[in-house]
Design an enzyme around this catalytic site. Structure first.
Site, PDB file in Angstrom:
ATOM      1  N   GLN A  43     -28.254   1.262  42.995  1.00 16.63           N
ATOM      2  CA  GLN A  43     -28.119  -0.156  43.971  1.00 16.63           C
ATOM      3  C   GLN A  43     -27.440  -1.403  43.539  1.00 16.63           C
ATOM      4  O   GLN A  43     -27.093  -2.078  44.197  1.00 16.63           O
ATOM      5  CB  GLN A  43     -29.764  -0.613  44.074  1.00 16.63           C
ATOM      6  N   ARG A  93     -36.268  -4.446  33.593  1.00 13.23           N
ATOM      7  CA  ARG A  93     -36.358  -3.136  34.155  1.00 13.23           C
ATOM      8  C   ARG A  93     -34.877  -2.515  34.737  1.00 13.23           C
ATOM      9  O   ARG A  93     -34.602  -3.411  35.988  1.00 13.23           O
ATOM     10  CB  ARG A  93     -37.396  -2.763  34.886  1.00 13.23           C
ATOM     11  N   HIS A  97     -34.049   7.008  39.065  1.00 11.24           N
ATOM     12  CA  HIS A  97     -34.400   6.169  40.142  1.00 11.24           C
ATOM     13  C   HIS A  97     -33.687   6.761  41.296  1.00 11.24           C
ATOM     14  O   HIS A  97     -32.721   6.112  41.853  1.00 11.24           O
ATOM     15  CB  HIS A  97     -33.938   4.735  39.965  1.00 11.24           C
ATOM     16  N   ASN A 152     -38.794   7.235  38.987  1.00 17.28           N
ATOM     17  CA  ASN A 152     -39.337   6.168  39.609  1.00 17.28           C
ATOM     18  C   ASN A 152     -39.544   6.812  41.031  1.00 17.28           C
ATOM     19  O   ASN A 152     -39.014   7.233  41.744  1.00 17.28           O
ATOM     20  CB  ASN A 152     -37.968   5.191  40.007  1.00 17.28           C
ATOM     21  N   GLU A 153     -41.122   6.504  41.452  1.00 22.38           N
ATOM     22  CA  GLU A 153     -41.586   6.616  42.779  1.00 22.38           C
ATOM     23  C   GLU A 153     -41.324   8.173  43.234  1.00 22.38           C
ATOM     24  O   GLU A 153     -40.416   8.400  44.041  1.00 22.38           O
ATOM     25  CB  GLU A 153     -40.939   5.778  43.828  1.00 22.38           C
ATOM     26  N   ASN A 195     -45.634   0.498  41.086  1.00 20.66           N
ATOM     27  CA  ASN A 195     -44.804  -0.143  42.175  1.00 20.66           C
ATOM     28  C   ASN A 195     -45.758  -0.577  43.168  1.00 20.66           C
ATOM     29  O   ASN A 195     -46.449   0.421  43.779  1.00 20.66           O
ATOM     30  CB  ASN A 195     -43.504   0.746  42.579  1.00 20.66           C
ATOM     31  N   TYR A 241     -46.202  -3.194  47.122  1.00 13.26           N
ATOM     32  CA  TYR A 241     -45.478  -4.151  48.101  1.00 13.26           C
ATOM     33  C   TYR A 241     -46.282  -4.466  49.158  1.00 13.26           C
ATOM     34  O   TYR A 241     -46.224  -5.705  49.551  1.00 13.26           O
ATOM     35  CB  TYR A 241     -44.330  -3.692  48.657  1.00 13.26           C
ATOM     36  N   GLU A 288     -42.342  -2.819  39.707  1.00 11.57           N
ATOM     37  CA  GLU A 288     -41.828  -3.405  41.003  1.00 11.57           C
ATOM     38  C   GLU A 288     -42.897  -4.102  41.811  1.00 11.57           C
ATOM     39  O   GLU A 288     -43.978  -3.732  41.896  1.00 11.57           O
ATOM     40  CB  GLU A 288     -41.146  -2.383  41.807  1.00 11.57           C
ATOM     41  N   TRP A 340     -39.207  -7.163  41.791  1.00 10.97           N
ATOM     42  CA  TRP A 340     -38.271  -6.553  42.652  1.00 10.97           C
ATOM     43  C   TRP A 340     -37.498  -7.469  43.447  1.00 10.97           C
ATOM     44  O   TRP A 340     -38.311  -8.060  44.498  1.00 10.97           O
ATOM     45  CB  TRP A 340     -38.603  -5.461  43.304  1.00 10.97           C
ATOM     46  N   GLU A 389     -29.882  -1.478  49.730  1.00 12.02           N
ATOM     47  CA  GLU A 389     -31.095  -1.273  49.913  1.00 12.02           C
ATOM     48  C   GLU A 389     -31.290   0.416  50.632  1.00 12.02           C
ATOM     49  O   GLU A 389     -31.888   0.525  51.698  1.00 12.02           O
ATOM     50  CB  GLU A 389     -31.723  -2.089  50.833  1.00 12.02           C
ATOM     51  N   TRP A 390     -30.896   1.170  49.942  1.00 14.63           N
ATOM     52  CA  TRP A 390     -30.780   2.665  50.400  1.00 14.63           C
ATOM     53  C   TRP A 390     -30.424   2.847  51.740  1.00 14.63           C
ATOM     54  O   TRP A 390     -29.351   2.413  52.224  1.00 14.63           O
ATOM     55  CB  TRP A 390     -32.133   3.231  49.932  1.00 14.63           C
TER      56      TRP A 390
HETATM   57  C1  GBH Z   1     -38.824   0.339  46.216  1.00  8.25           C
HETATM   58  O1  GBH Z   1     -39.675   1.484  46.782  1.00  8.25           O
HETATM   59  C2  GBH Z   1     -37.943   1.277  45.330  1.00  8.25           C
HETATM   60  O2  GBH Z   1     -38.428   1.503  44.215  1.00  8.25           O
HETATM   61  C3  GBH Z   1     -36.504   0.267  45.497  1.00  8.25           C
HETATM   62  O3  GBH Z   1     -35.578   0.944  44.984  1.00  8.25           O
HETATM   63  C4  GBH Z   1     -36.475  -0.421  46.735  1.00  8.25           C
HETATM   64  O4  GBH Z   1     -35.252  -1.241  46.724  1.00  8.25           O
HETATM   65  C5  GBH Z   1     -37.502  -1.117  46.973  1.00  8.25           C
HETATM   66  O5  GBH Z   1     -38.771  -0.322  47.143  1.00  8.25           O
HETATM   67  C6  GBH Z   1     -37.579  -2.059  48.273  1.00  8.25           C
HETATM   68  O6  GBH Z   1     -37.527  -1.173  49.337  1.00  8.25           O
HETATM   69  O7  GBH Z   1     -41.843   4.648  56.520  1.00  8.25           O
HETATM   70  O8  GBH Z   1     -41.426   7.050  55.402  1.00  8.25           O
HETATM   71  O9  GBH Z   1     -39.780   5.197  55.397  1.00  8.25           O
HETATM   72  C7  GBH Z   1     -40.824   0.767  47.450  1.00  8.25           C
HETATM   73  C8  GBH Z   1     -41.778   1.889  48.086  1.00  8.25           C
HETATM   74  C9  GBH Z   1     -41.964   3.688  49.624  1.00  8.25           C
HETATM   75  C10 GBH Z   1     -41.438   1.440  50.390  1.00  8.25           C
HETATM   76  C11 GBH Z   1     -41.333   4.286  51.135  1.00  8.25           C
HETATM   77  C12 GBH Z   1     -40.668   1.992  51.698  1.00  8.25           C
HETATM   78  C13 GBH Z   1     -40.963   3.749  53.528  1.00  8.25           C
HETATM   79  C14 GBH Z   1     -41.616   4.804  54.041  1.00  8.25           C
HETATM   80  N1  GBH Z   1     -41.324   2.345  49.460  1.00  8.25           N
HETATM   81  N2  GBH Z   1     -41.641   3.296  52.248  1.00  8.25           N
HETATM   82  S1  GBH Z   1     -41.183   5.574  55.484  1.00  8.25           S
END
Ligand code: GBH
Length: 477
Positions: free
Chosen positions: A17, A74, A120, A165-166, A307, A309, A378, A428, A435-436
């Site tokens: 990222q 991190r 990650h 990670n996750e 993590n 949110y 995070e 975070w 952002e992926w």
């Molecule tokens: C984090 O994941 C990541 O570790 C980090 O790299 C990223 O930048 C950050 O969040 C902000 O996005 O509806 O099926 O598409 C957070 C957890 C889990 C959040 C999956 C988004 C989308 C589910 N993520 N979720 S879906």
């Protein structure tokens, strides 16, 4: 309300990222380089090829961390910088390894504790091509253990290690919905390969075993000389509240949602088996642990990495779930039966701030897993429309300031009133980044990165809000 005197806080990032420099110093491609090159996979057609250029700006990033008062940072390693093809018989790229060893030296010199994430999501593409990457039960755990050993040996000064990670994201988004690399899904309009009903559960299983192998290697051969080194995994999960609190099926679905997100990995790590609710729904599509695998996985966390949110209202579904269901036969909603809204909109469709959920989930996890030592690895938010604002508005990110204030206070209450053993917090993110699948349109940083002007960094108000917040909460001894 307070936090313990040895509490560490700072910011988090991930290699793909922020680093850019995709071809510098012998780095090999990862599955994200390959995925980004497929038209339609990334919202703005971008990639991490340049990102924040952090590979070339380590001094600038450390100066930034210092100026914000962080006591911890991190970050993750790009496996394919260190072993470009990824495998245990492939050559090591000394330049890549030296880069990270020096970065750790420089952080320590600046008085900042490094937390290293080994994985990650940016698997070496060579391993995906060679044997199917995460899907290979024999090869993947061995190659991950080898990579981990190379790094443990080269960077003995790092004391906090996160294996994965996750893994939920690598498994579900990588092999069920196909939103993330390598993009497998049963939906043939989006991918030529994939079986959404089976592959995610296989990938998840293999990640658990790989985690177990790396932890055993660390404990056997590196931890004893490490002067207090520790290792664990980081799991993601949202808080849950019943859509109808009067309906026992909704109340039960709330736990089931967390089990499908978190306990999928945490139950094997703490108890040695998958959650009952998953076995019931998935049957033999969930792999069975061999006794050797249980020995590797059970008891393999020195700490729990969390993590977190957001939160959802949960409504149970009736009737049998479709075979590709991964939520636990339920709906996730932002409004409950009474019409209450869980929280305000952000730029991320899945994220609505609800700080009480953080306290509640910290309590839920602590109770289920025996009050483990825990690091929040995070926590943070995007902000609706931020990318379209002028810079002078962007740096006045009061919404993010409030998010951190509410969430950190909720964590401090969990620590001082609910017996939660939380010892660190990494926001975070240190800066806006790739952002992926959303590309650069969604910003999570406390620092604005100007991608049009040489990736120049501009700290936002939120960047400077954390030091006074933690100063007021951390006990002085
Ligand atoms: C984090 O994941 C990541 O570790 C980090 O790299 C990223 O930048 C950050 O969040 C902000 O996005 O509806 O099926 O598409 C957070 C957890 C889990 C959040 C999956 C988004 C989308 C589910 N993520 N979720 S879906």
């Amino acid at each position: 309300m307070s936090l313990p005197s040895d509490f560490l806080w700072g910011f988090a990032t991930a290699s793909y990222q922020i680093e850019g420099a995709a071809e510098a110093d012998g780095r090999g491609p990862s599955i994200w380089d390959t995925f980004c090159a497929i038209p339609g996979k990334i919202a703005d057609g971008s990639s991490g090829a340049v990102a924040c250029d952090s590979y070339n700006r380590t001094k600038e990033d450390i100066d930034l961390l210092k100026s914000l008062g962080a006591t911890a940072y991190r970050f993750s390693l790009s496996w394919s910088r260190i072993i470009p093809l990824g495998g245990r018989n492939d050559p090591i790229n000394q330049k890549g390894l030296d880069h990270y060893a020096k970065f750790v030296d420089d952080l320590l010199e600046a008085g900042i504790e490094p937390f290293i994430t080994l994985f990650h999501w940016d698997l070496p593409d060579g391993l995906d091509k060679r044997y199917g990457g995460l899907l290979n039960r024999e090869e993947f755990p061995l190659d991950f253990e080898n990579y981990a050993r190379v790094v443990f040996k080269a960077i003995p000064k790092c004391k906090h290690w996160i294996t994965f990670n996750e893994p939920w994201c690598s498994s579900i988004l990588g092999y069920n919905t196909g939103f993330f690399a390598p993009g497998h899904t049963s939906d043939r309009s989006r991918s030529a390969v994939g079986d959404s009903t089976r592959e995610p559960w296989i990938a998840g299983h293999n990640i658990l075993v790989a985690h177990g192998r790396a932890v055993k290697a660390y404990r056997d051969d590196f931890k004893p000389q490490s002067d207090g080194g520790e290792i664990g995994i980081t799991l993601n999960g949202d808080a849950t509240y019943p859509w109808d609190p009067e309906d026992p099926a909704d109340v039960e679905a709330c736990d089931r949602k967390i089990e499908f997100a978190i306990s999928w990995f945490a139950d094997p790590i703490y108890f040695g088996h998958y959650p009952e609710s998953m076995l019931k729904q998935l049957g033999d599509r969930l792999p069975t642990f061999t006794p050797e695998e249980v020995a590797l996985v059970k008891g393999s966390n020195d700490f729990y990495g969390m993590n977190h949110y957001t939160a959802n209202y949960i409504k149970h579904k009736t009737g049998p779930p479709p075979e590709d269901d991964f939520l636990g036969n339920l709906e996730t909603l932002f409004y409950n039966k009474a019409g209450d809204c869980i929280g305000p909109e952000t730029q991320s469709f899945w994220l609505r701030p609800h700080a009480q959920g953080f306290r509640d989930l910290l309590g839920w996890l602590s109770k289920r897993y025996g009050y483990p030592k825990l690091y929040v690895t995070e926590n943070g938010t995007s902000l609706k429309g931020e990318n379209d604002m002028p810079l002078d508005k962007i740096v006045e990110d009061d919404f993010r300031v409030k998010y951190f204030n509410d969430y950190v206070n909720a964590m401090a209450k969990a620590s001082s009133e609910d017996g939660v053993n939380v010892k660190g917090y990494l926001a975070w993110s240190l800066m806006d980044n790739f952002e992926w699948a959303e590309g650069y349109e969604t910003r999570f940083g406390v620092t604005y990165v100007d991608y049009e002007h040489d990736q120049k960094r501009h700290p936002k108000k939120s960047a400077k809000s954390l030091k006074p917040l933690f100063d007021s909460l951390i006990k002085k001894d």
